[in-house]
Scaffold this active site. Structure first.
Site, PDB file in Angstrom:
ATOM      1  N   LYS A 203      28.946  69.932  38.866  1.00  0.00           N
ATOM      2  CA  LYS A 203      29.582  68.732  38.271  1.00  0.00           C
ATOM      3  C   LYS A 203      28.224  67.897  38.055  1.00  0.00           C
ATOM      4  O   LYS A 203      27.534  67.536  38.697  1.00  0.00           O
ATOM      5  CB  LYS A 203      30.362  68.150  39.290  1.00  0.00           C
ATOM      6  CG  LYS A 203      31.104  66.833  38.629  1.00  0.00           C
ATOM      7  CD  LYS A 203      32.172  66.324  39.554  1.00  0.00           C
ATOM      8  CE  LYS A 203      32.469  64.779  39.096  1.00  0.00           C
ATOM      9  NZ  LYS A 203      33.441  64.140  39.859  1.00  0.00           N
ATOM     10  N   LYS A 255      32.079  71.175  35.195  1.00  0.00           N
ATOM     11  CA  LYS A 255      32.427  69.885  34.523  1.00  0.00           C
ATOM     12  C   LYS A 255      31.111  69.201  34.275  1.00  0.00           C
ATOM     13  O   LYS A 255      30.183  69.067  35.048  1.00  0.00           O
ATOM     14  CB  LYS A 255      33.277  69.389  35.655  1.00  0.00           C
ATOM     15  CG  LYS A 255      33.766  67.922  35.348  1.00  0.00           C
ATOM     16  CD  LYS A 255      34.703  67.388  36.324  1.00  0.00           C
ATOM     17  CE  LYS A 255      34.870  65.857  36.117  1.00  0.00           C
ATOM     18  NZ  LYS A 255      35.620  65.213  37.314  1.00  0.00           N
TER      19      LYS A 255
HETATM   20  C1  PBG Z   1      35.656  61.754  40.624  1.00  0.00           C
HETATM   21  C2  PBG Z   1      36.072  62.261  39.290  1.00  0.00           C
HETATM   22  C3  PBG Z   1      35.543  62.036  38.077  1.00  0.00           C
HETATM   23  C4  PBG Z   1      36.328  62.612  37.036  1.00  0.00           C
HETATM   24  C5  PBG Z   1      36.996  63.768  37.654  1.00  0.00           C
HETATM   25  N1  PBG Z   1      37.041  63.420  39.089  1.00  0.00           N
HETATM   26  C6  PBG Z   1      34.684  60.781  37.558  1.00  0.00           C
HETATM   27  C7  PBG Z   1      33.293  60.772  38.105  1.00  0.00           C
HETATM   28  O1  PBG Z   1      32.663  61.827  38.517  1.00  0.00           O
HETATM   29  O2  PBG Z   1      32.571  59.879  37.845  1.00  0.00           O
HETATM   30  C8  PBG Z   1      36.127  62.487  35.657  1.00  0.00           C
HETATM   31  C9  PBG Z   1      37.119  63.072  34.711  1.00  0.00           C
HETATM   32  C10 PBG Z   1      37.110  62.710  33.272  1.00  0.00           C
HETATM   33  O3  PBG Z   1      35.847  61.951  32.851  1.00  0.00           O
HETATM   34  O4  PBG Z   1      37.830  63.155  32.581  1.00  0.00           O
HETATM   35  N2  PBG Z   1      36.820  61.317  41.197  1.00  0.00           N
END
Ligand code: PBG
Length: 334
Positions: A203, A255
């Site tokens: 991530k 992601k």
């Molecule tokens: C954190 C989380 C995020 C997303 C999913 N889970 C945001 C982040 O890490 O700032 C982003 C999903 C998206 O942008 O569609 N709980």
């Protein structure tokens, strides 16, 4: 000179001559079963609230969430990933609402489970950022840094309450070291041996999460660069992958998706567990915005973006277009 001159039999265009020929030789197929719908459920509203930065996506009430789940089932979508949006008064430093058995995410899980049972794989985002008043994915030390090990204790509690509420799968997304192992132990010790973990293994700290911050009413100021990965790094993703697998991840995720296809392909080559890609809010917003301006063929761009993720190696794709894309795939197969 003809370009094919040296290879007289080699004319790749022969295999592109008709739609049925192209269909027959297609290497990648996208199916409704590959798709997972991320959905937001918000506390304290009596009608759904549109998210302006994600046209077509809304914060659901419990009631419209149930309907969205039923629609997803009818379209043939495989799963739903739930995010809870508590009221601002419920946010605090420890993200207490995230472990409240009656918190909004848990209520959403119970509602969806009651409505569709096992007809969808019901997943929950396991992270504190929606519930903390500072907006970080963990609890903070006195000097304001995200405290890894104190956060793990909170994640263990979250895993249990989410599983109690009916999640088939929990999705730890906070990028704390050791999170998968701690969550696996917590699930096993509370009788949830059958609940699986879809780890947000890779991530990146991405600018493309922008619209999501509105979607969950995030309180974050600053960034997440001390726990999410640097977009410059690829080898580091393989390290994260090895750790998550060793700790017991059942499925792994990359992601964002589109800007990280190289990473997705590497991960898919390296593992024998199912691999997911999360097409995030910014990826969604870019196509919707360009389409709104008439600069792009919206439907074709959506399907191409999803096919690209399959081609790169994603077995499952989390996408805000899941239901729509599944419906379109059904129609084209009928
Ligand atoms: C954190 C989380 C995020 C997303 C999913 N889970 C945001 C982040 O890490 O700032 C982003 C999903 C998206 O942008 O569609 N709980």
């Amino acid at each position: 000179m003809t370009v094919y001159g040296n290879f007289p039999g080699s004319r790749p265009r022969r295999l592109r001559t008709t739609p049925t020929m192209r269909r027959m030789v297609a290497e990648t197929r996208l199916d409704a079963a590959n798709l997972i719908l991320p959905a937001f459920v918000r506390e304290g509203i009596d009608a759904p609230v549109a998210i302006s930065t994600m046209p077509g996506v809304q914060q659901h009430t419990l009631d419209t969430l149930r309907k969205a789940a039923v629609e997803a089932v009818s379209a043939g979508v495989s799963g739903i990933m739930l995010f809870g949006v508590p009221t601002d008064e419920k946010k605090d430093g420890r993200g207490t609402a995230g472990t409240d058995p009656d918190g909004i995410l848990q209520a959403g899980l119970r509602a969806v489970r009651a409505e569709v049972g096992d007809d969808l794989v019901i997943m929950s985002d396991l992270c504190l950022d929606e519930y903390t008043d500072h907006g970080h994915c963990g609890v903070l030390t006195e000097d304001g840094r995200v405290d890894n090990d104190a956060t793990l204790e909170r994640y263990a509690e979250m895993a249990q309450v989410q599983a109690d509420a009916g999640a088939h799968v929990v999705g730890p997304s906070g990028m704390m070291d050791g999170q998968v192992g701690v969550i696996r132990d917590a699930l096993d010790q509370t009788g949830h041996e059958d609940v699986s973990i879809l780890a947000y293994t890779v991530k990146y700290a991405s600018a493309f999460y922008g619209p999501f911050r509105e979607a969950v009413g995030s309180s974050l100021r600053g960034d997440r660069r001390t726990y999410q990965q640097d977009p410059a790094n690829a080898r580091e993703s393989m390290r994260e992958l090895a750790l998550d697998l060793a700790e017991g991840a059942d499925m792994v995720m990359v992601k964002p998706a589109g800007p990280y296809l190289d990473i997705l392909a590497k991960v898919a080559d390296a593992v024998d567990v199912p691999v997911a890609a999360y097409q995030i809010s910014g990826e969604y917003a870019m196509i919707e915005a360009a389409a709104e301006k008439g600069w792009i063929d919206r439907d074709a761009a959506i399907m191409e973006s999803l096919t690209g993720l399959r081609r790169a190696g994603a077995q499952m794709i989390l996408t805000y277009w899941a239901t729509e894309a599944a419906q379109r795939l059904r129609r084209s197969q009928a």
